[in-house]
Design an enzyme around this catalytic site. Sequence first.
Site, short mmCIF file in Angstrom:
data_model
loop_
_atom_site.label_atom_id
_atom_site.label_comp_id
_atom_site.label_asym_id
_atom_site.label_seq_id
_atom_site.Cartn_x
_atom_site.Cartn_y
_atom_site.Cartn_z
N SER A 1 -65.75 -46.78 14.53
CA SER A 1 -67.01 -47.48 14.67
C SER A 1 -68.09 -46.45 15.00
CB SER A 1 -66.90 -48.57 15.75
OG SER A 1 -68.11 -49.28 15.87
N LYS B 1 -71.12 -52.76 12.09
CA LYS B 1 -70.32 -52.16 13.16
C LYS B 1 -70.06 -53.15 14.29
CE LYS B 1 -69.63 -48.02 11.51
NZ LYS B 1 -68.26 -47.63 11.10
N TYR C 1 -76.51 -51.70 9.35
CA TYR C 1 -75.44 -50.82 9.83
C TYR C 1 -74.92 -51.35 11.16
CZ TYR C 1 -72.93 -46.52 11.01
OH TYR C 1 -71.95 -45.60 11.35
#
Length: 299
Positions: free
Chosen positions: A152, A170, A166
């Site tokens: 991650s 994650k 993004y």
Amino acid sequence: MNPVNIEPYKLPADATWLVTGCSSGIGREIATLIASKPNQRIIATARNPNDLSYLPDGNSNILKLPLDVTSVESVDAAFTAAAQQFGENFHLDVVVNNAGYSLSGDTEGATEEEIHQAMETVFFGTVRVTTRSIAVMRQAKERRGGLIFQISSLAGLCAFPGHAFYHAGKFAVEGFSESVAREMHPDWNINFCIVEPSGVKTNFEGHSKANIKPHPAYLDEDMPARKLEKYVNAGKKLGVGMEPSALAEILFMIASREERVPLRLPLGAVSWKLSKSKFETLLGDFEAVKDISAMGQEI
């Protein structure tokens, strides 16, 4: 709540590693490291198998496979090829979900296609490889368990301007991983480690990053996303960030030290400090709304 990673993990002497995104950066360094370890097997994958030429040919402990995590067919084919290569003794001991993709820029300017591409790689690709890996690990005759590293980021804990999708990917990976980790039966000994590095010195910016077309409403230099861009660019010029080889060494150490695996592993001083600060701030925010949250009940 079902606990996770209960028992110390012991890496088998003949462990098989599956690593995604091995064409460069973190994945390449992990693949190189494992290939150098006697008796350890590595299944190194990349969208273009020609990018794996840095690994030697003719070694029965090294399997190089094409794998596009955004394709169900590609993931299935890679697992089938690995099982055929290693025969009835096929097992997976360590999986590193490393394939990455970033979409950066002004959120209002993102297209549907860009958003879906980002989530396909970061989230759905991780889900595909994880679920198939769990099936192999829990069905192993020897009940040897396994370890799944989810690469991650600090971006999976803290959110910054200009990286909404993004962060979304994650954050989703981290929630998914913790939930699945809590589904595991203790007898399976399947462990999860969510790795949250801050900056890493890779060619991620040019190789696996897409930029949203700038939105005219966000062009002023005093906009938060523009300020962050300047800060990040300055850091890159100064060479800030950890070496991917150092991250690879950390993962091998976690896998081989015969101790309990941490569910979350912030890597780098920046990641540790900002993550700790976030949770301290959250605790303060919770206290500020305690009476409202109680809804007339005792807390």
